[in-house]
Motif scaffolding. Structure first.
Motif, short mmCIF file in Angstrom:
data_model
loop_
_atom_site.label_atom_id
_atom_site.label_comp_id
_atom_site.label_asym_id
_atom_site.label_seq_id
_atom_site.Cartn_x
_atom_site.Cartn_y
_atom_site.Cartn_z
N PRO A 102 -6.81 2.89 -5.39
CA PRO A 102 -5.66 2.54 -5.67
C PRO A 102 -4.41 2.59 -4.62
N VAL A 103 -3.66 1.64 -4.52
CA VAL A 103 -2.53 1.44 -3.53
C VAL A 103 -1.31 2.13 -4.02
N LYS A 104 -0.77 3.12 -3.16
CA LYS A 104 0.40 3.71 -3.53
C LYS A 104 1.56 2.71 -4.21
N GLU A 105 2.37 3.27 -5.12
CA GLU A 105 3.39 2.60 -5.58
C GLU A 105 4.59 2.41 -4.63
N SER A 106 4.57 3.27 -3.80
CA SER A 106 5.56 3.16 -2.51
C SER A 106 5.35 2.41 -1.42
N ALA A 107 3.94 1.73 -1.44
CA ALA A 107 3.70 0.88 -0.30
C ALA A 107 4.15 -0.44 -0.14
N ASP A 108 4.59 -0.66 1.10
CA ASP A 108 5.27 -1.87 1.35
C ASP A 108 4.56 -3.28 1.50
N VAL A 109 3.83 -3.50 0.29
CA VAL A 109 2.78 -4.69 0.22
C VAL A 109 3.15 -5.03 -1.27
N PRO A 110 2.97 -6.71 -1.52
CA PRO A 110 3.21 -7.09 -2.81
C PRO A 110 2.31 -6.79 -3.79
N PHE A 111 1.20 -5.90 -3.64
CA PHE A 111 0.17 -5.44 -4.33
C PHE A 111 0.23 -3.84 -4.61
N ASP A 221 -5.10 -0.66 13.01
CA ASP A 221 -4.48 0.29 11.88
C ASP A 221 -3.40 -0.21 11.33
N GLY A 222 -3.60 -0.29 9.84
CA GLY A 222 -2.70 -0.93 8.79
C GLY A 222 -3.29 -2.23 8.28
N TRP A 223 -2.42 -2.75 7.55
CA TRP A 223 -2.78 -4.10 6.77
C TRP A 223 -2.74 -5.27 7.56
N ARG A 224 -3.89 -6.15 7.87
CA ARG A 224 -3.61 -7.15 8.49
C ARG A 224 -4.45 -8.40 7.81
N GLU A 225 -4.30 -9.51 7.96
CA GLU A 225 -5.18 -10.83 7.44
C GLU A 225 -5.89 -11.38 8.76
N LEU A 226 -7.05 -11.12 8.75
CA LEU A 226 -8.06 -11.76 9.68
C LEU A 226 -8.33 -12.93 9.19
#
Length: 386
Positions: A102-111, A221-226
């Motif tokens: 589960p991704v946190k509700e407070s995460a700064d991502v669209p999902f 570290d963190g989100w990335r689009e490879l």
């Protein structure tokens, strides 16, 4: 005449240019949440959209209870981790799993607030080359008809609206993309944890040929689009080698998601690097269309059914293999030892409990015991006196 030919050529080139840069999501793991087939506690265990019933290919030797186990979906806990031979041991096989993360509700991502794929892989601590494949529980079918399921996971007949859509069950982010010509680029949305391992995407085409695409290492570290860009992709039409393939009965080309591969080099061995954790959100593709217009005047497949017959034979073999594997897992689970520890021969707790219960039981029958003793005692005294 020359003007007409030139105009036609220009239109064809323009149409070819517009055919470029078609983007689709091959698989989106946020769509694979368990929402069907509740367990004994009422918790859903399967993903309704991707649920497949493999019992239709089961033989008569299986009971109805066993056939009920031959249902599976692309729900994230059903995915498997397959380690290569040099990475397999008891600890790695039992500990390497896939979970819904589960991704946190407070995460700064669209999902934010959704569940994505979380993977744990135990690589050997010794300095050896090792890799692991993260694969779906069954090969994703490319031509399964689009239809809904009920709350018990039973597939219903396709509605007129579902038939009119022209879509199959695993399109739109569930593992299959149709009408794919040349792949221009691939993208994976992932969360890095400064890992030294490398990531590959595995795709399988309509002919059953599996290819892997190097996406890069996970040392960030963190989100990335490879992204993987096709080095052999030619944008200029005039320098392309034009190839024309028969459309039917080969079928419109497609690709399906076959899994990820995590590769660790021998130089990366050691206790600090053998426990891999990874998170994946989706896989996207940019591609040329194989056919400019798929709306044909004659429904070839409805008339001849060649592709359906081939797919049915392939799917029947897959259903039989997977169904038997599910039953064998069930039987193995039934035979599995449930005890977690031995019953101690030195513990006094059980003997104390037995003594306490023995003392309690006669106390309830005390009046009857007392009466019997008083009646028997005088008889014994008379015998002794004589």
């Amino acid at each position: 005449m020359k003007k007409t030919f030139g105009s036609i050529a220009a239109i064809l080139l323009l149409a070819g240019a517009f055919a470029f840069a078609e983007e689709s999501t091959i698989i989106d793991f946020t769509l694979l949440k368990a929402d069907s087939v509740a367990d004994a506690d009422g918790n859903p265990t399967e993903n309704g959209r991707t649920l497949m019933d493999f019992s239709v290919a089961a033989g008569s030797t299986f009971t109805e209870d066993q056939k009920s186990l031959m249902k599976s979906s692309l729900a994230l806990p059903n995915w498997e981790v397959k380690l290569n031979s040099s990475a397999r041991n008891v600890n790695s096989v039992s500990t390497s799993v896939v979970k819904a993360a589960p991704v946190k509700e407070s995460a700064d991502v669209p999902f934010a607030g959704s569940e994505i794929m979380g993977v744990r892989i135990i690589f050997p601590a010794s300095a050896v080359n090792a890799n692991a494949k993260i694969v779906p529980p069954f090969e994703i079918p490319a031509y399964e008809p689009l239809a809904s399921v009920d709350e018990n996971g039973n597939r219903m007949e396709p509605t007129d609206e579902e038939k009119a859509s022209g879509k199959t069950l695993f399109e739109d982010g569930y593992g299959v993309v149709k009408n794919v010509g040349t792949i221009k680029a691939l993208s994976v949305t992932t969360m890095g944890l400064n890992r030294p391992e490398s990531l590959y995407v595995l795709l399988k085409d309509a002919d059953g040929v599996e290819r892997r695409y190097y996406m890069g290492n996970l040392n960030f570290d963190g989100w990335r689009e490879l992204t993987w860009n096709n080095p052999a992709y030619i944008s200029e039409i005039r320098t392309r080698e034009i190839r024309i393939y028969p459309i039917y009965p080969r079928g419109i080309p497609s690709v399906k998601f076959a899994g990820f591969q995590i590769v660790r080099d021998a130089t990366q061995g050691g206790n600090n690097f053998n426990d891999f954790i990874g998170y994946f959100k989706d896989v996207k593709v940019i591609y040329d269309k194989a056919v400019l217009d798929t709306d044909r005047d004659i429904a070839d497949e409805d008339l001849w059914g060649i592709i359906t017959d081939k797919e049915a034979a392939r799917q029947s073999a897959e259903m039989s293999r997977f169904g038997e594997k599910q039953v064998n897992r069930y039987l193995e689970r039934e035979k599995q030892a449930q005890e977690t520890a031995f019953t101690s021969s030195l513990s006094t707790e059980e003997s104390s409990e037995a003594t306490a219960s023995a003392e309690t039981a006669p106390a309830e029958e005390a009046p009857a015991q007392s009466t019997t003793t008083e009646e028997v005692a005088p008889v014994e005294e008379e015998v002794v006196t004589e």
